[in-house]
Enzyme design. Structure first.
Site, short mmCIF file in Angstrom:
data_model
loop_
_atom_site.label_atom_id
_atom_site.label_comp_id
_atom_site.label_asym_id
_atom_site.label_seq_id
_atom_site.Cartn_x
_atom_site.Cartn_y
_atom_site.Cartn_z
N ASP A 10 2.34 -4.56 -8.60
CA ASP A 10 2.48 -5.80 -7.81
C ASP A 10 1.35 -5.85 -6.78
O ASP A 10 1.59 -5.85 -5.56
CB ASP A 10 3.85 -5.88 -7.12
CG ASP A 10 4.10 -4.72 -6.14
OD1 ASP A 10 4.87 -4.91 -5.18
OD2 ASP A 10 3.50 -3.63 -6.32
N ASP A 68 -1.86 -0.86 -4.93
CA ASP A 68 -1.82 -1.08 -6.39
C ASP A 68 -3.24 -1.25 -6.93
O ASP A 68 -3.60 -0.72 -7.98
CB ASP A 68 -1.06 -2.35 -6.74
CG ASP A 68 0.34 -2.42 -6.17
OD1 ASP A 68 0.47 -2.53 -4.94
OD2 ASP A 68 1.30 -2.34 -6.95
N VAL A 104 4.60 0.83 -10.21
CA VAL A 104 4.29 1.03 -8.79
C VAL A 104 4.69 -0.18 -7.96
O VAL A 104 4.12 -0.43 -6.88
CB VAL A 104 2.80 1.40 -8.59
CG1 VAL A 104 2.49 2.75 -9.23
CG2 VAL A 104 1.88 0.31 -9.13
N ASP A 106 0.61 3.96 -4.22
CA ASP A 106 0.64 3.80 -5.67
C ASP A 106 -0.27 4.75 -6.45
O ASP A 106 0.13 5.24 -7.52
CB ASP A 106 0.32 2.34 -6.03
CG ASP A 106 1.38 1.39 -5.50
OD1 ASP A 106 1.11 0.19 -5.39
OD2 ASP A 106 2.50 1.86 -5.18
O1 RIB Z 1 6.74 0.99 -0.21
C1 RIB Z 1 5.45 1.06 -0.76
C2 RIB Z 1 5.37 0.30 -2.03
O2 RIB Z 1 5.65 -1.07 -1.78
C3 RIB Z 1 3.96 0.31 -2.66
O3 RIB Z 1 4.07 0.22 -4.05
C4 RIB Z 1 3.34 -0.93 -2.13
O4 RIB Z 1 2.34 -1.46 -3.01
C5 RIB Z 1 4.52 -1.85 -2.10
O5 RIB Z 1 4.70 -2.39 -3.40
CA CA Z 2 2.96 -1.57 -5.30
#
Ligand code: RIB
Ligand code: CA
Length: 308
Positions: free
Chosen positions: A12, A17, A122, A239
């Site tokens: 996302d 990411d 992720v 991630d």
């Molecule tokens: O809490 C951290 C996560 O939440 C990570 O994957 C960040 O990209 C968000 O998606």
């Molecule tokens: Ca993420």
């Protein structure tokens, strides 16, 4: 030389990411990127995944997926990643397009057509849960799941819950209760050890490359968010940890523990990690505990250096 692991990166984007994509595309046989609503709405996370692959000139399919969680209302993290999900870096006009808007079918078909595929989610686990519900046969076929999410300590969006799990707790509960051969959890207890700051951004900028400059701007924006939110000019590279747990397992320690997910009440989205020792339930997750930060930073910087 061991074969590069085959993975599907479900994400996302999201600043961290975006960096995970760069590491995955260099160190794995990246069969595809699937996107999910999370840090930002699906339209933005998909745009961002396409932009990262375009900037770094990565030849990879992108399939968009779920635009909302299984049951709860969509939640985003614009306070961290901005309205677009990737605020900060200078971004080009988007030229790339998704191969499909059916990430779930892509995941199912790819796992059925390839042995030993790792699923590396992720973001919220919606796509993975939907794929497991639609095609239970793939659960035993995958090599495993390496996810960024949860925590064997405090949360971030609530005192006990981490964003990815909290954003779709029902999907997380289903995935962690699945009979996947392996489930690796890179939770906040681990990712809080993997911080980057301006020192790393300067190293990326010094590359003088399109991707190095982009990555530096991503890190700088993420560090700025860290300063704004936590009062500290640094950022957790959450991630990439889930990717490196597959590509560089020697950089980590872990424990085999039982993990469940709360799907209601004040603890909703909490990963309940059973560390009692005596009387613990049967382990179902490899909970990452420590990371060799400096070596992992070199994996990140070294990956970025390979792009144009
Ligand atoms: O809490 C951290 C996560 O939440 C990570 O994957 C960040 O990209 C968000 O998606
Ligand atoms: Ca993420």
């Amino acid at each position: 030389m061991t074969a590069r692991p085959k993975i599907i990166l479900d994400c996302d984007p999201g600043h961290d990411d975006a960096m995970a994509i760069l590491i995955a595309a260099h160190h794995t046989d990246l069969l595809g990127i699937t996107t999910v609503s999370g840090n930002a709405p699906l339209e933005m996370t998909t745009r961002n995944a396409l932009l990262v692959s375009q900037i770094a000139d990565i030849d990879v399919e992108v399939h968009s997926g779920a635009d909302r969680p299984l049951h709860v209302e969509p939640k985003h993290a614009s306070h961290v990643h901005g309205r677009t999900g990737l605020d900060g870096p200078v971004l080009p006009e988007l030229e790339r397009r998704v191969v499909s808007t059916d990430a779930v079918t892509f995941i199912i078909d790819t796992v059925r057509q390839n042995d030993d595929v790792w699923l590396v989610p992720v973001g919220p686990l919606t796509n993975i849960a939907l794929a497991f519900m639609a095609a239970p046969d793939i659960v035993e076929r995958i090599a495993g799941i390496s996810l960024m999410g949860g925590s064997a300590g405090p949360g971030n969006v609530t005192p006990v819950a981490e964003f990815n799990i909290w954003a779709d707790p029902h999907a997380a509960h289903l995935v962690l209760a699945s009979s996947a051969p392996r489930i690796i959890m890179a939770g906040l207890n681990l990712t809080s050890q993997y911080m980057v700051d301006q020192v790393t951004a300067d190293r990326l900028n010094a590359m003088g490359s399109v991707t190095g400059t982009f990555a530096a701007q991503v890190v700088e924006a993420y560090v700025e968010a860290g300063l704004r939110i936590r009062g500290v000019p640094s950022a957790n590279m959450h991630d990439p940890c889930a990717v490196m747990a597959v590509t560089h397992p020697n950089l980590f320690t872990w424990t085999d523990s039982h993990v469940d997910v709360s799907t209601e009440g004040i603890t909703i989205g909490m990963t309940v990690v059973d560390d009692r020792g005596f009387g613990s339930a049967e382990p179902n997750v490899e909970v990452l505990r420590n990371i060799e930060r400096d070596a992992a930073i070199e994996v990140f910087v070294g990956s970025v250096a390979t792009y144009r």
